[in-house]
Design an enzyme around this catalytic site. Structure first.
Site, PDB file in Angstrom:
ATOM      1  N   SER A 110      -0.155  32.406 -11.097  1.00  0.00           N
ATOM      2  CA  SER A 110       0.116  32.695  -9.888  1.00  0.00           C
ATOM      3  C   SER A 110       0.034  34.217  -9.292  1.00  0.00           C
ATOM      4  O   SER A 110       0.065  34.975 -10.031  1.00  0.00           O
ATOM      5  CB  SER A 110       1.520  32.536  -9.550  1.00  0.00           C
ATOM      6  OG  SER A 110       1.971  32.786  -8.156  1.00  0.00           O
ATOM      7  N   TYR A 133      -2.658  33.880  -2.791  1.00  0.00           N
ATOM      8  CA  TYR A 133      -2.176  34.136  -1.447  1.00  0.00           C
ATOM      9  C   TYR A 133      -3.084  35.014  -0.720  1.00  0.00           C
ATOM     10  O   TYR A 133      -3.404  36.088  -1.330  1.00  0.00           O
ATOM     11  CB  TYR A 133      -0.813  34.448  -1.512  1.00  0.00           C
ATOM     12  CG  TYR A 133       0.070  33.242  -2.045  1.00  0.00           C
ATOM     13  CD1 TYR A 133       0.182  32.236  -1.364  1.00  0.00           C
ATOM     14  CD2 TYR A 133       0.958  33.372  -3.175  1.00  0.00           C
ATOM     15  CE1 TYR A 133       1.029  30.668  -1.782  1.00  0.00           C
ATOM     16  CE2 TYR A 133       1.817  32.574  -3.487  1.00  0.00           C
ATOM     17  CZ  TYR A 133       1.742  31.216  -2.860  1.00  0.00           C
ATOM     18  OH  TYR A 133       2.559  30.215  -3.414  1.00  0.00           O
ATOM     19  N   THR A 159      -4.283  28.988  -1.951  1.00  0.00           N
ATOM     20  CA  THR A 159      -3.213  28.316  -1.291  1.00  0.00           C
ATOM     21  C   THR A 159      -3.148  28.521   0.122  1.00  0.00           C
ATOM     22  O   THR A 159      -3.091  29.686   0.608  1.00  0.00           O
ATOM     23  CB  THR A 159      -1.693  28.868  -1.892  1.00  0.00           C
ATOM     24  OG1 THR A 159      -1.683  28.342  -3.199  1.00  0.00           O
ATOM     25  CG2 THR A 159      -0.720  27.954  -1.222  1.00  0.00           C
ATOM     26  N   LYS A 255      -6.004  24.836  -1.932  1.00  0.00           N
ATOM     27  CA  LYS A 255      -4.722  23.905  -2.450  1.00  0.00           C
ATOM     28  C   LYS A 255      -3.814  23.900  -1.192  1.00  0.00           C
ATOM     29  O   LYS A 255      -3.539  25.024  -0.514  1.00  0.00           O
ATOM     30  CB  LYS A 255      -3.979  24.559  -3.476  1.00  0.00           C
ATOM     31  CG  LYS A 255      -2.843  23.864  -3.765  1.00  0.00           C
ATOM     32  CD  LYS A 255      -1.919  24.702  -5.173  1.00  0.00           C
ATOM     33  CE  LYS A 255      -0.576  24.174  -5.498  1.00  0.00           C
ATOM     34  NZ  LYS A 255       0.306  24.260  -4.626  1.00  0.00           N
ATOM     35  N   HIS A 279       3.108  21.469  -1.362  1.00  0.00           N
ATOM     36  CA  HIS A 279       3.697  22.420  -2.234  1.00  0.00           C
ATOM     37  C   HIS A 279       5.121  22.057  -2.850  1.00  0.00           C
ATOM     38  O   HIS A 279       6.155  22.736  -2.676  1.00  0.00           O
ATOM     39  CB  HIS A 279       3.941  23.572  -0.978  1.00  0.00           C
ATOM     40  CG  HIS A 279       3.921  24.882  -1.779  1.00  0.00           C
ATOM     41  ND1 HIS A 279       2.722  25.666  -1.632  1.00  0.00           N
ATOM     42  CD2 HIS A 279       4.822  25.673  -2.254  1.00  0.00           C
ATOM     43  CE1 HIS A 279       2.869  26.993  -2.308  1.00  0.00           C
ATOM     44  NE2 HIS A 279       3.872  26.995  -2.692  1.00  0.00           N
TER      45      HIS A 279
END
Length: 382
Positions: A110, A133, A159, A255, A279
């Site tokens: 992540s 992100y 995301t 995502k 999420h």
């Protein structure tokens, strides 16, 4: 005293993690947005669907391998990228990378990961996803993508459901933030779990290596919701995605797609995959469960893009239902985080093994020797 060998399913691992973790950290993993309706519904959605097995098909060997976004996986599920793993257990992403490599499946690091992309890549030769992100700082976005490319990450996963933080009220009650800035109630919870504290403070310091050159988390605490709200760019559009797909020039996945309309846009922009996801119920409470959206999205775009889903997967039969509806693979999150928190790498391995065994058993009982034989003919909805 609960031991790892006493854990036979998701609920067991969750209970063992709850006994080991300080309350605020357990609640960070376990919690979701608002009334946590979507979180509950994610798992309940599988219960509206029944499996219809075929028998006497001579299934002695089962091949559960799949190819998703060009990546060959030995099993039809992968470890979704999740944040802050070394907070739950000092091994963090290292444990997950090793377990994923052992089982021949994909795992992800992540943007809020606690082990660097470089180190994670060195641990596992299995396909690796980088969960990204989109920050206000475009330079940071470019630098992160460049870094992932240099390391040899196969799949970029952007995301798209987090332009602002979800309302996670459990974290508000405890004051959960990075670095810790707990309220009194939160501190008491930590004092009650000294074993976790000893483990945490006797291993290397906590950091966020993907961000530490770019974000000063130390000069004041950064709550996770504040990170989302202040650092991420709420003005992100499809044009930004198109630019990133071009820059990455490899398997690119969005995502957090939930509508047919958005799935079609992803195809048009040249994405290789989409993950249907809310999420884990942590963003928009009241959002539909990914499993409930799966059929219509597969019907719309499934022949042109790899459709994946995550959210609420706790059993092998959940995976088989999703694959029967047309998902290429399924992502798991809390399913491996609770075992990680409970026991580190052996916990994650035990959880992955249990899911593997459940899928194998389920396929035999369904009369299917390969994933391709699963179809909607095997399903009925209540």
């Amino acid at each position: 005293m609960m031991r790892l060998r006493d854990c036979h399913n998701f609920s067991d691992f969750r209970r063992m993690a709850q006994r080991r973790l300080p309350g605020p950290i357990f609640d960070y993993i376990d919690g979701a947005a608002d009334d946590e309706v979507t979180y509950r519904r994610n798992t309940e959605s599988f219960e509206t669907c029944d499996l219809v097995p075929n028998v006497l098909r001579g299934v002695s060997e089962v091949d559960m391998s799949v190819t998703v976004m060009g990546q060959k996986l030995a099993m039809p599920f992968y470890c979704s990228p999740t944040a802050l793993q070394r907070l739950f257990h000092h091994q963090g992403e290292r444990a997950v990378a090793k377990a994923a490599a052992k089982y021949g499946t994909m795992f992800g690091v992540s943007s809020l990961g606690t082990v660097s992309l470089e180190e994670a890549r060195g641990i596992s030769a299995s396909p690796q996803v980088y969960q990204f992100y989109f920050h206000r700082d475009r330079g940071l976005n470019r630098a992160m993508m460049q870094r992932a490319k240099q390391v040899g990450v196969e799949v970029m996963m952007l995301t798209v459901d987090s332009i602002t933080g979800g309302n996670r009220e459990r974290d508000k009650r405890t004051g959960f933030a990075i670095p810790f800035k707990l309220n009194l109630a939160g501190m008491v919870q930590f004092a009650l779990k000294p074993a976790w504290a000893i483990n945490y403070f006797t291993h290397e310091g906590f950091k966020l290596p993907q961000l530490d050159e770019h974000v000063d988390m130390g000069s004041g605490t950064m709550s996770i919701s504040r990170y989302f709200t202040e650092m991420l760019d709420p003005s992100m559009t499809w044009d930004d995605v198109a630019e990133m797909v071009r820059q990455w020039s490899g398997p690119f996945c969005l995502k957090g797609i939930m509508s047919v309309e958005d799935a079609k846009r992803a195809v048009e922009l040249g994405c290789s995959g989409i993950v249907l996801s809310n999420h884990g119920g942590r963003q928009l409470d009241g959002s539909r469960a990914a499993f409930d959206q799966l059929a219509e999205i597969v019907d719309a775009v499934g022949d042109r893009i790899d459709v994946i889903m995550d959210g609420g997967v706790q059993r092998g039969t959940h995976v088989l239902k999703a694959l029967s509806l047309g998902a290429k693979a399924v992502g798991i999150g809390r399913y491996y985080l609770f075992p990680l928190a409970a026991a580190g790498q052996p916990g994650v391995e035990r959880a992955l093994e249990q899911l593997r065994v459940e899928i194998e058993r389920g396929m035999k009982l369904m009369g299917c020797s390969s994933i391709g034989q699963l179809s909607r003919g095997n399903l009925r909805f209540r």
